[in-house]
Motif scaffolding. Structure first.
Motif, PDB file in Angstrom:
ATOM      1  N   HIS A 160       0.821  -1.211   0.000  1.00 32.92           N
ATOM      2  CA  HIS A 160       0.000   0.000   0.000  1.00 32.92           C
ATOM      3  C   HIS A 160       0.856   1.263   0.000  1.00 32.92           C
ATOM      4  N   GLY A 161       1.895   1.268  -0.820  1.00 30.29           N
ATOM      5  CA  GLY A 161       2.819   2.388  -0.861  1.00 30.29           C
ATOM      6  C   GLY A 161       2.169   3.722  -1.164  1.00 30.29           C
ATOM      7  N   VAL A 162       1.230   3.738  -2.095  1.00 31.38           N
ATOM      8  CA  VAL A 162       0.571   4.995  -2.478  1.00 31.38           C
ATOM      9  C   VAL A 162      -0.314   5.482  -1.335  1.00 31.38           C
ATOM     10  N   ARG A 163      -1.133   4.605  -0.815  1.00 31.57           N
ATOM     11  CA  ARG A 163      -2.042   4.956   0.284  1.00 31.57           C
ATOM     12  C   ARG A 163      -1.250   5.420   1.497  1.00 31.57           C
ATOM     13  N   ASP A 164      -0.166   4.710   1.815  1.00 28.38           N
ATOM     14  CA  ASP A 164       0.631   5.044   2.988  1.00 28.38           C
ATOM     15  C   ASP A 164       1.308   6.408   2.836  1.00 28.38           C
TER      16      ASP A 164
END
Length: 194
Positions: free
Chosen positions: A120-124
């Protein structure tokens, strides 16, 4: 330079590579095969439609992760690739795979590693409140989104961005970055040299 591309989803990065190879802008790269970890991925359908050999090593067909990992390793090795490219491949591979492709297993990630590893790199990144994020192409090792970074591209976070809108802009940069790195590797250049 022979590559095997591994996908778990729609294969938009894969499509960019297919297109670049077809139009001649990615010289010296041959897609030996495209594989997936489950049946019914659009990435495999894209590859088949473009005339590439495809395979599935279905994770759910194996009772033990090591057996799946062994089967995936053997299948990829059968194509004698110079590089294996994880392009939205959402499985963590084991030690046997990492050792078989030591230094030649490439991964794309939608964040500026080492920040925001994982699924979840983008969300994080958005939740953390960063003003700039981006994407990374790196040599994958046994960790989660770890290993030597080959290249990165920055993407500004805009006011009102959602994870989806930000991810779409990151994907544009990620596709271009992957093609650039593959081209440099095919030409015998180290992407870290710029």
């Amino acid at each position: 330079m022979r590559i095997v591309v591994l996908v778990s989803g729609s294969g938009s990065n894969l499509q960019a590579v297919i297109d670049a190879v077809a139009e001649g802008s990615l010289e010296g790269v041959e897609i030996a095969a495209v594989g997936a970890d489950k049946h019914g991925t659009y990435g495999v359908e894209r590859a088949a439609a473009a005339g590439y050999e495809t395979f599935v090593v279905n994770f759910k067909d194996y009772a033990v992760r090591d057996e799946w990992n062994h089967a995936l390793t053997a299948k990829c090795l059968s194509y004698a690739p110079d590089y294996v490219v994880s392009s939205g491949f959402m499985r963590i591979v084991g030690e046997e795979f990492v050792n078989a492709f030591d230094g030649t297993y490439l991964n794309t990630h939608p964040a500026l590693l080492p920040s925001f590893p994982g699924a979840h790199g983008v969300r994080d990144a958005l939740a953390y409140g960063v003003k700039v994020t981006g994407c990374t192409v790196h040599i994958a090792d046994a960790g989660v989104d770890t290993g030597p970074i080959l290249a990165q591209a920055a993407v500004e976070v805009l006011p009102g961005d959602t994870a989806e809108s930000l991810h779409e802009r990151i994907k544009v940069q990620e596709r271009a970055l992957l093609i650039r790195v593959l081209g440099q590797l095919a030409a015998g250049r180290d992407p870290r040299d710029g």
